[in-house]
Design a protein around this motif. Structure first.
Motif, PDB file in Angstrom:
ATOM      1  N   GLU A 212       0.799  -1.222   0.000  1.00 59.84           N
ATOM      2  CA  GLU A 212       0.000   0.000   0.000  1.00 59.84           C
ATOM      3  C   GLU A 212       0.834   1.276   0.000  1.00 59.84           C
ATOM      4  OE1 GLU A 212      -3.360   0.173  -0.476  1.00 59.84           O
ATOM      5  OE2 GLU A 212      -3.043  -1.940  -0.894  1.00 59.84           O
ATOM      6  N   ARG A 213       2.116   1.181   0.353  1.00 64.07           N
ATOM      7  CA  ARG A 213       2.974   2.383   0.291  1.00 64.07           C
ATOM      8  C   ARG A 213       3.047   2.917  -1.139  1.00 64.07           C
ATOM      9  NH1 ARG A 213       6.518   4.139   4.552  1.00 64.07           N
ATOM     10  NH2 ARG A 213       7.652   5.435   3.069  1.00 64.07           N
ATOM     11  N   ARG A 214       2.840   1.988  -2.107  1.00 63.57           N
ATOM     12  CA  ARG A 214       2.944   2.393  -3.516  1.00 63.57           C
ATOM     13  C   ARG A 214       1.963   3.506  -3.872  1.00 63.57           C
ATOM     14  NH1 ARG A 214       2.104  -3.109  -6.666  1.00 63.57           N
ATOM     15  NH2 ARG A 214       0.215  -2.936  -5.449  1.00 63.57           N
ATOM     16  N   LYS A 215       0.794   3.476  -3.214  1.00 57.68           N
ATOM     17  CA  LYS A 215      -0.238   4.440  -3.618  1.00 57.68           C
ATOM     18  C   LYS A 215       0.179   5.888  -3.312  1.00 57.68           C
ATOM     19  CE  LYS A 215      -3.207   4.598   0.500  1.00 57.68           C
ATOM     20  NZ  LYS A 215      -4.508   4.260   1.070  1.00 57.68           N
ATOM     21  N   PHE A 216       1.166   6.040  -2.373  1.00 60.89           N
ATOM     22  CA  PHE A 216       1.616   7.392  -2.030  1.00 60.89           C
ATOM     23  C   PHE A 216       2.671   7.913  -3.007  1.00 60.89           C
ATOM     24  CE2 PHE A 216       0.034   5.576   1.956  1.00 60.89           C
ATOM     25  CZ  PHE A 216      -0.923   6.529   2.271  1.00 60.89           C
ATOM     26  N   GLY A 217       2.913   7.138  -4.050  1.00 59.55           N
ATOM     27  CA  GLY A 217       3.880   7.571  -5.049  1.00 59.55           C
ATOM     28  C   GLY A 217       5.280   7.613  -4.465  1.00 59.55           C
ATOM     29  N   PRO A 218       6.081   8.618  -4.846  1.00 62.47           N
ATOM     30  CA  PRO A 218       7.483   8.676  -4.402  1.00 62.47           C
ATOM     31  C   PRO A 218       7.653   8.775  -2.885  1.00 62.47           C
ATOM     32  CG  PRO A 218       7.083  10.185  -6.219  1.00 62.47           C
ATOM     33  CD  PRO A 218       5.749   9.684  -5.790  1.00 62.47           C
ATOM     34  N   LEU A 219       6.620   9.260  -2.186  1.00 57.50           N
ATOM     35  CA  LEU A 219       6.724   9.299  -0.723  1.00 57.50           C
ATOM     36  C   LEU A 219       6.790   7.886  -0.159  1.00 57.50           C
ATOM     37  CD1 LEU A 219       4.198  12.067   0.382  1.00 57.50           C
ATOM     38  CD2 LEU A 219       6.653  12.097   0.726  1.00 57.50           C
ATOM     39  N   GLY A 220       6.117   6.948  -0.841  1.00 55.28           N
ATOM     40  CA  GLY A 220       6.134   5.552  -0.400  1.00 55.28           C
ATOM     41  C   GLY A 220       7.404   4.876  -0.883  1.00 55.28           C
ATOM     42  N   PHE A 221       7.489   4.697  -2.195  1.00 51.18           N
ATOM     43  CA  PHE A 221       8.704   4.154  -2.835  1.00 51.18           C
ATOM     44  C   PHE A 221       8.944   4.958  -4.107  1.00 51.18           C
ATOM     45  CE2 PHE A 221       7.290   0.058  -0.758  1.00 51.18           C
ATOM     46  CZ  PHE A 221       8.376  -0.068   0.094  1.00 51.18           C
ATOM     47  N   ASN A 222      10.233   5.139  -4.416  1.00 52.11           N
ATOM     48  CA  ASN A 222      10.557   5.849  -5.671  1.00 52.11           C
ATOM     49  C   ASN A 222       9.997   5.099  -6.878  1.00 52.11           C
ATOM     50  OD1 ASN A 222      11.929   7.632  -4.119  1.00 52.11           O
ATOM     51  ND2 ASN A 222      13.983   6.950  -4.707  1.00 52.11           N
ATOM     52  N   ILE A 223      10.087   3.762  -6.799  1.00 46.52           N
ATOM     53  CA  ILE A 223       9.616   2.908  -7.891  1.00 46.52           C
ATOM     54  C   ILE A 223       8.483   2.039  -7.324  1.00 46.52           C
ATOM     55  CG2 ILE A 223      10.254   1.015  -9.468  1.00 46.52           C
ATOM     56  CD1 ILE A 223      13.191   2.197  -9.230  1.00 46.52           C
ATOM     57  N   PRO A 224       7.322   1.956  -8.000  1.00 52.21           N
ATOM     58  CA  PRO A 224       6.228   1.131  -7.451  1.00 52.21           C
ATOM     59  C   PRO A 224       6.494  -0.357  -7.703  1.00 52.21           C
ATOM     60  CG  PRO A 224       5.540   2.204  -9.493  1.00 52.21           C
ATOM     61  CD  PRO A 224       6.928   2.672  -9.222  1.00 52.21           C
ATOM     62  N   TYR A 225       6.947  -1.045  -6.692  1.00 51.60           N
ATOM     63  CA  TYR A 225       7.322  -2.475  -6.850  1.00 51.60           C
ATOM     64  C   TYR A 225       6.080  -3.363  -6.781  1.00 51.60           C
ATOM     65  CZ  TYR A 225      11.870  -0.493  -5.993  1.00 51.60           C
ATOM     66  OH  TYR A 225      12.999   0.291  -6.084  1.00 51.60           O
ATOM     67  N   GLU A 226       6.123  -4.439  -7.557  1.00 50.37           N
ATOM     68  CA  GLU A 226       4.979  -5.359  -7.622  1.00 50.37           C
ATOM     69  C   GLU A 226       5.224  -6.539  -6.676  1.00 50.37           C
ATOM     70  OE1 GLU A 226       2.732  -4.044  -9.042  1.00 50.37           O
ATOM     71  OE2 GLU A 226       3.494  -2.794 -10.654  1.00 50.37           O
ATOM     72  N   PHE A 227       5.083  -6.293  -5.394  1.00 54.64           N
ATOM     73  CA  PHE A 227       5.213  -7.399  -4.438  1.00 54.64           C
ATOM     74  C   PHE A 227       4.004  -8.321  -4.597  1.00 54.64           C
ATOM     75  CE2 PHE A 227       7.279  -3.742  -2.150  1.00 54.64           C
ATOM     76  CZ  PHE A 227       8.585  -4.171  -2.379  1.00 54.64           C
ATOM     77  N   THR A 228       4.235  -9.627  -4.476  1.00 56.55           N
ATOM     78  CA  THR A 228       3.144 -10.568  -4.733  1.00 56.55           C
ATOM     79  C   THR A 228       2.849 -11.435  -3.507  1.00 56.55           C
ATOM     80  OG1 THR A 228       4.599 -12.342  -5.478  1.00 56.55           O
ATOM     81  CG2 THR A 228       3.884 -10.745  -7.151  1.00 56.55           C
ATOM     82  N   ASP A 229       1.755 -12.182  -3.634  1.00 57.84           N
ATOM     83  CA  ASP A 229       1.414 -13.128  -2.562  1.00 57.84           C
ATOM     84  C   ASP A 229       2.516 -14.176  -2.405  1.00 57.84           C
ATOM     85  OD1 ASP A 229      -0.874 -11.759  -2.264  1.00 57.84           O
ATOM     86  OD2 ASP A 229      -2.189 -13.214  -3.246  1.00 57.84           O
ATOM     87  N   GLY A 230       3.216 -14.432  -3.487  1.00 60.76           N
ATOM     88  CA  GLY A 230       4.320 -15.398  -3.438  1.00 60.76           C
ATOM     89  C   GLY A 230       5.398 -14.953  -2.476  1.00 60.76           C
ATOM     90  N   ASP A 231       5.689 -13.635  -2.469  1.00 59.66           N
ATOM     91  CA  ASP A 231       6.694 -13.093  -1.534  1.00 59.66           C
ATOM     92  C   ASP A 231       6.253 -13.339  -0.098  1.00 59.66           C
ATOM     93  OD1 ASP A 231       7.981 -12.152  -3.802  1.00 59.66           O
ATOM     94  OD2 ASP A 231       7.003 -10.187  -3.695  1.00 59.66           O
ATOM     95  N   LEU A 232       4.972 -13.102   0.155  1.00 59.35           N
ATOM     96  CA  LEU A 232       4.438 -13.302   1.511  1.00 59.35           C
ATOM     97  C   LEU A 232       4.473 -14.785   1.883  1.00 59.35           C
ATOM     98  CD1 LEU A 232       2.962 -12.315   4.048  1.00 59.35           C
ATOM     99  CD2 LEU A 232       0.811 -12.531   2.798  1.00 59.35           C
TER     100      LEU A 232
END
Length: 1308
Positions: A873-893
């Protein structure tokens, strides 16, 4: 008997004398001829009596018989006979004499009578001659009478026929007279008309109707100037179009609008084969219907036997339609396209592939493409006639009107269609009759009045024409009635037409948003069928419009990503209002792109109103209705501040008269200026007010609903978002439908195509389901998939067969498959609550209690799941969250959960370091490519993998909403806790400031407006001005401001390359870079003015530039040569001028005391120059020098001298925090203050410097707010400049999670 005297001779008795006839007789016989003649002439009628008495004795003598005498003398025999005859005759004559006398008398009487008779006859002959003359005269008179009679009859017949002829041609006379005049007029003006038509056919095919009209207008202007004769209003259809032909085309399915008719005429007269740009498939339908009876061959390039079928069409002279052409064609088709025929032994041949084939003169070829905006090379375009068959609003409106009337008033539409057909038929018959008459008249020899066949034809034709005219009149009346009734339903057609173009434009936002006309019409018809009936037409129309608008919205929403649903609802709403003239186009343009401020007034409320908001208000004041907004702003400061501070600014009334003057749309413009972060809510309220609340409520998509609408020939397509996989849901659904054992799946990729194809064929036969995953990974196989789907024959394929596809958005995915398939978007759950719910729904109590350290496992598992939600969910804040919007998946979890359980089971103590490393550096960190993002991720992991989380009263944020719970609870307990969490995440759980929500909301709002900009029609106008006029004004404004390039030689002379002063080199390099940019700007501005005037070709680059200028955006060709910037055009130009002034002051006044770091094209060079100066001055290796940092209390204006070492820099902005000048350290941002000006910083070079261990925040500097650029070899983004150390009393992790950074330039 002759009276000859005998000779007296002595007789027997003497003395006697006897008569002797011997001697006289001898004398008589001396001349026998004379004797004989005398016998003939003997007067037998007057033999004297004495002679008779003298011969009597002889007669009586028996010896005086011819028979007796014959014995003595034959000559005497005849004399004997004559004498006896004379003797006998004498007695007969005596008996006859009285009779003869009587006869004589009678004869005399007769002669007298005869004479009298002759006289009478003479008289009679005279009379008869007179009679004959009279008779001849009489006959002459009779003949004359007959002739006159015949002439009379003929004349009378001719008069009748002439009457018929005149009567028959009377109707034609006026028309023919007009036609002759018209033809004379046309012949004298044919040159210009044909020239215009030729221009149309040769050049205007690819263009839209408006552009064609504009070009034709230009051409006519040229005709007038050059004196080219032409008719008053020449156009292609009136010059070359045959109305009967056009009618036939329209019956075959050609849309009735003018553009389509023009297209038909162009294809008819073009010398090259026509290639129709036909995204909605209308040309396809028309050609198929029109050429159906001619044995049309329909082929595609993907067909295996397409060349063989094309060859057959060429040989036998059949029309051929090549469908779904791409941007390139098979080279084998070139001879066909170029019609490269040649003669050989009397045959016309053409080379197709390697073989020579007979070329039939009747062969015709049509090509169609479904690409909406194909880019064909000039070489290709020269081989065909490109014809733009893209659906026009008027054409679609007519079709939709026909459909709605056909459904609502079936008898009317049937009557209308019958009329169209009968009218066309009657007009055809009239034309045939006219042709027949003209043929008879022209081929008649002699007097046409005598040509009874002609008169008969005329008579028949007159009757027919009368009938037809009566029918036409009746038809016209009926048509008027029908049209009047049809017109009542126009609002439905208009609404549907507006909605279709909203839908068809969506592909500009995402390549997967493709919808076919057939699909749209299907929803339209079901909307008519399913909407509520009504007593009045008005109410019924309202019902249809309401039902259909929402039905379409619901259907489309299924295939839209969440972020585009409001955009689509707003677009529908706006287009409907534009049609009702409720939205002004200038105001609409402002909402989407803003505007350039014309006047510069001081900000009246610096304390709370940001510079950005004030600039927006100045820009808004350029609009007519808002003209005194900026002037009146200070009067209503309190009212505007109330809106600015409100938690619901979109619902606050505007101060003063503004609340009454402005309508709901215009109020959105004020909201955009003051509180863009609440624009989304404003748009939601706007849509709800105009269209209804249901248009802003979430639309759920259900697999069973989508499945119910599908068929064996329509694929079902899952459009994926990164990190989603619908496979589990599909398998579950297959289980419900009892297809789990009849479903085969394959993940597409290299070499998987043949397997997939055989799998599909097998499933089609057996009625199974096939599931092709990740179509975007097999772009090369997509044309094959398209062919396979196109070739599915619903009659031959098992009805239970279904094809399921998944793909990430990709422009390689076949458009036809998307248009005809059923699409659903699959997105990961939004928000931490939804993510936690999704994870815990999959877990079981057995799994939770399977660890040896159950309580610790449950606590850390909740922590890990929270971390996963936060990372996503940090991705939704744009650069404040992450500079690049990474596609973390359920597999990572999942891997982290497995590792967590494994490490807890294997280690006696919890290995936090291992857990943090595996999660932060490997499983999640493995996806992270930016060093600053890795720092952020590891800082977040610290909060969730630490001993504190094991405590049952541990809270993850200050408010205590997110907390650790009792580990004795089972799955139900955890789910109950999760259900109690807020739907919308607060920034605090992410470690962000509350302002982050504002940034997020602003980005979302501007993202939505950008998407709407991409959906704007290309030909836009505002305030009565065309795009071209507006662009010309903008260009003129920029040209005035842009200075000429720097004189490099002068600069190099003044600032030569010096060992001791690296700044000279920095300055020269900057000047060179800015010069390149200025040259591109001035050249492109010159070119675009010429292109708009038509002096030079409008290239695609110039067209894009014009579009960008119109949308208040920086053109791509400038960006390519410019420094990174996110500013809109107006601010970008002002910023450029400031940068050039900064360099100009440097050149004029020498090295500045403080450097405006934002003004550098390449600030890294400037920083290196500063280090180099120090290294050269002190003879130190540059590799060992680093910067020390000191933030000054002085303002820029107070600095007048350069420092002894290093340099002062200013012009930076802090995002995520503010600088507290009094305390000399970082502090929390004030509410709604997204960016603050950073104080002057002194960069002090120091050799072998060691950074302080604490009390500082290492703050990166970025060129723009996006922060992301392309990654360089250093592991940093190209957007990154350098990092500074800023004093703070918080931990570094606090500011890292806040996303604090320094920015060189903002986006306004």
């Amino acid at each position: 008997m002759k009276g000859i005297k005998p000779k007296k001779v002595p007789g027997e008795k003497p003395g006697t004398k006897v008569d002797d006839y011997w001697e006289p007789g001898k004398g008589l016989l001396q001349d026998p001829g004379k004797f004989l003649e005398s016998l003939f002439k003997y007067d037998k009628d007057n033999i004297p009596e004495n002679v008779i008495s003298l011969i009597q004795p002889y007669i009586d003598n028996e010896e005086f018989q011819p028979a007796s005498i014959a014995k003595i003398s034959k000559a005497c025999t005849s004399i004997c006979q004559w004498v006896r005859a004379m003797h006998a005759y004498n007695f007969v004559a005596k008996a006859v004499e009285p009779k003869r006398i009587a006869l004589q008398a009678a004869q005399e009487d007769l002669a007298e009578t005869q004479r009298n008779l002759d006289k009478a006859k003479e008289k009679l002959a005279g009379v008869e001659a007179g009679i004959a003359t009279l008779q001849a005269k009489y006959q002459d008179c009779l003949a004359k009478k007959d002739e006159l009679d015949n002439k009379y009859q003929l004349c009378e017949a001719r008069l009748v026929r002439a009457d018929k002829l005149i009567g028959g041609l009377a109707d034609e006379k006026v028309r023919w007279k007009e036609t002759v005049q018209h033809l004379d007029y046309m012949i004298s003006n044919v040159a210009g008309d044909m020239l215009l038509s030729a221009g149309y056919i040769a050049y205007l095919g690819p263009f839209t109707g408006e552009y064609r009209a504009a070009m034709a207008k230009e051409l006519l202007k040229g005709f007038k100037e050059l004196g080219v004769p032409h008719t008053d209003v020449p156009n292609l259809v009136s010059t070359l179009g045959d109305p009967v032909n056009i009618r036939t085309w329209q019956i075959a399915g050609l849309p009735k609008d003018n553009l389509s008719v023009e297209n038909g005429v162009i294809s008819q007269y073009s010398l090259r084969w026509a290639l129709f740009i036909d995204p909605q498939g209308q040309a396809n339908t028309w050609i198929k219907n029109m050429e159906k009876d001619s044995g049309l061959e329909v082929v595609k390039l993907s067909d295996r036997d397409f060349l063989r079928r094309l060859e057959n069409a060429i040989r036998f002279g059949k029309p051929c339609l090549l469908e779904n052409v791409g941007e390139e064609l098979d080279p084998a088709l070139e001879p066909v396209l170029l019609q490269q025929t040649f003669k050989q032994q009397g045959h016309t041949l053409l080379k197709l592939g390697d073989s020579l084939i007979d070329y039939h003169e009747s062969f015709k070829m049509y090509l169609t493409t479904k690409l909406p905006n194909p880019h064909y090379s000039p070489e290709f375009s020269a081989k065909v006639t490109l014809i733009n068959f893209t659906l026009s609003p008027s054409g679609l409106q007519d079709q939709l009107l026909g459909m709605v009337v056909a459904k609502e008033q079936q008898d009317l539409e049937v009557a209308k269609n019958q009329l169209i057909t009968s009218n066309a038929k009657m007009k055809q018959e009239l034309k045939e009759i006219e042709d027949e008459i003209l043929f008879r008249l022209s081929s008649t020899e002699g007097n046409p009045v005598d040509n009874e066949e002609l008169i008969r034809v005329l008579e028949a034709s007159k009757i027919k024409a009368g009938e037809i005219k009566a029918k036409v009149k009746a038809a016209e009346k009926t048509e008027q009635n029908i049209d009047a009734a049809r017109l009542e339903y126009v609002p439905v057609a208009v609404r549907a037409q507006i909605l279709f173009f909203c839908v068809s434009d969506l592909s500009n936002v995402d390549p997967m948003y493709q919808y076919s006309l057939e699909w749209f019409l299907g929803i339209f018809l079901s909307g008519i069928a399913n909407s509520r009936s009504a007593d009045t037409v008005e109410e019924r129309i309202w019902n249809i419009n309401e039902y259909f608008t929402f039905s379409l919205y619901g259907n489309i929403c299924r295939s839209l990503f969440e972020k585009h649903k409001l955009m689509f609802a707003f677009l529908l709403c706006a287009r409907i209002m534009m049609n009702d003239k409720k939205i002004d186009m200038v105001e609409w343009r402002y909402l989407l792109s803003g505007a350039m401020p014309v006047q510069q007034l001081a900000n009246p409320a610096v304390s709370w109103l940001s510079e950005r908001a004030w600039q927006n208000i100045l820009g808004l004041s350029t609009l007519k209705i808002f003209s005194n907004l900026a002037q009146s702003f200070p009067e209503h400061l309190e009212g505007f501040k109330k809106i600015f501070d409100s938690s619901q600014p979109h619902r606050e009334p505007l101060p003063g008269a503004w609340d009454v003057i402005l309508d709901s749309f215009q109020k959105l413009l004020v909201l955009r200026c003051l509180r863009a972060d609440c624009l989304i809510q404003g748009l939601q309220d706007f849509v709800a007010a105009e269209l209804g609340q249901r248009f802003i409520e979430p639309q759920t998509s259900d697999l069973s609903v989508v499945f119910a609408e599908s068929s064996s020939s329509t694929p079902l397509i899952f459009v994926l978002s990164p990190g989603t996989d619908p496979a589990a849901d599909l398998y579950k659904f297959a289980d419900v439908m009892q297809f789990s054992k009849k479903m085969s799946a394959i993940s597409l990729g290299q070499g998987q195509g043949p397997w997939a194809e055989s799998m599909m064929h097998d499933a089609m036969e057996r009625g199974h389901w096939v599931f092709f995953q990740n179509c975007h990974l097999a772009p090369s196989w997509m044309p094959t998939l398209e062919r396979l789907i196109e070739n599915i024959n619903p009659l031959k394929v098992h009805e239970n067969f279904r094809l399921w596809l998944t793909s990430l958005p990709s422009n390689k995915f076949p458009v036809s498959v998307l248009q005809n398939g059923s699409k659903m978007t699959i997105e990961p759950p939004r928000g931490i609550k939804a993510n936690l719910q999704k994870t815990y729904m999959r877990l079981t109590n057995d799994f939770l209690s399977s660890s040896t350290k159950t309580a610790d496992f449950k606590s850390l598992l909740l922590s890990l799941c929270l971390f996963h939600g936060i990372a996503l969910e940090r991705r939704k804040f744009g650069p404040l969250g992450f500079n690049i919007p990474y596609e973390f998946t359920d597999g990572d979890l999942n891997i982290c959960i497995s590792q967590l359980k494994m490490f807890l089971d294997e280690y006696q103590d919890i290995p936090y370091k291992v857990l943090k490393y595996t999660a932060g550096e490997i499983n999640y960190g493995g996806r992270v490519t930016d060093d600053w993002d890795r720092r952020c991720l590891l800082s977040v992991v610290e909060d969730f993998y630490c001993p504190a989380v094991l405590s049952s009263d541990h809270v993850y944020c200050a408010s205590g909403v997110y907390r650790q719970i009792d580990t004795k609870l089972d799955i139900k307990g955890y789910l109950a806790y999760i259900r109690g969490l807020p739907i919308n995440d607060t920034p605090e759980i992410f470690g962000l400031h509350d302002n982050a929500n504002i940034s997020f909301a602003q980005n979302e709002a501007f993202g939505l407006l950008e998407a709407v900009v991409r959906l704007q029609p290309r030909a836009t106008s505002a305030e009565g001005k065309t795009l071209e006029e507006i662009v010309e004004e903008i260009v003129a404004g920029i040209v005035e401001k842009i200075p000429p390039p720097f004189d490099i030689e002068e600069v190099m002379g003044k600032y030569p390359v010096l060992y001791k002063e690296s700044m000279n080199t920095v300055l020269i390099q900057e000047v060179i870079r800015y010069n390149k940019l200025l040259e591109v700007i001035s050249l492109s501005l010159r070119d675009i003015v010429k292109a708009l005037k038509g002096s030079v070709v409008m290239s695609s680059a110039l067209e894009l530039m014009a579009r960008s200028l119109f949308n208040n955006a920086v053109p791509d060709m400038w960006k390519a040569k410019a420094y990174p910037s996110l500013k809109p055009l107006a601010s970008w130009v002002s910023d450029l001028l400031q940068r050039i002034n900064f360099l100009q002051r440097w050149i004029s006044n020498g090295i500045p005391p403080a450097f405006w770091i934002s003004g550098f094209f390449f600030p890294q060079a400037f920083l290196t120059g500063t280090l180099q100066n120090y290294a050269r001055r002190f003879g130190t290796s540059i590799d060992t020098i680093g910067f020390d940092f000191e933030v000054l209390v002085k303002s820029v204006s107070e600095i007048t001298e350069t420092p002894d070492t290093g340099c002062y820099i200013h012009g930076l902005f802090l995002e995520g925090a503010r600088w507290d000048n009094k305390a000399g350290q970082l502090a929390e941002s004030r509410p709604k203050e997204l960016y603050t000006q950073m104080a002057v910083i002194w960069l002090i070079p120091k050799p072998n410097r060691k950074p302080p261990a604490s009390g500082i925040y290492v703050c990166p500097i970025y060129k723009t707010l996006t922060r992301a650029g392309t990654l360089s070899t250093t592991g940093h983004s190209t957007n990154y400049v350098v990092s500074l150390e800023l004093p703070t009393h918080h931990t570094q992790r606090h500011w890292v999670k806040r996303g604090v950074a320094l920015i060189c330039a903002l986006d306004y």
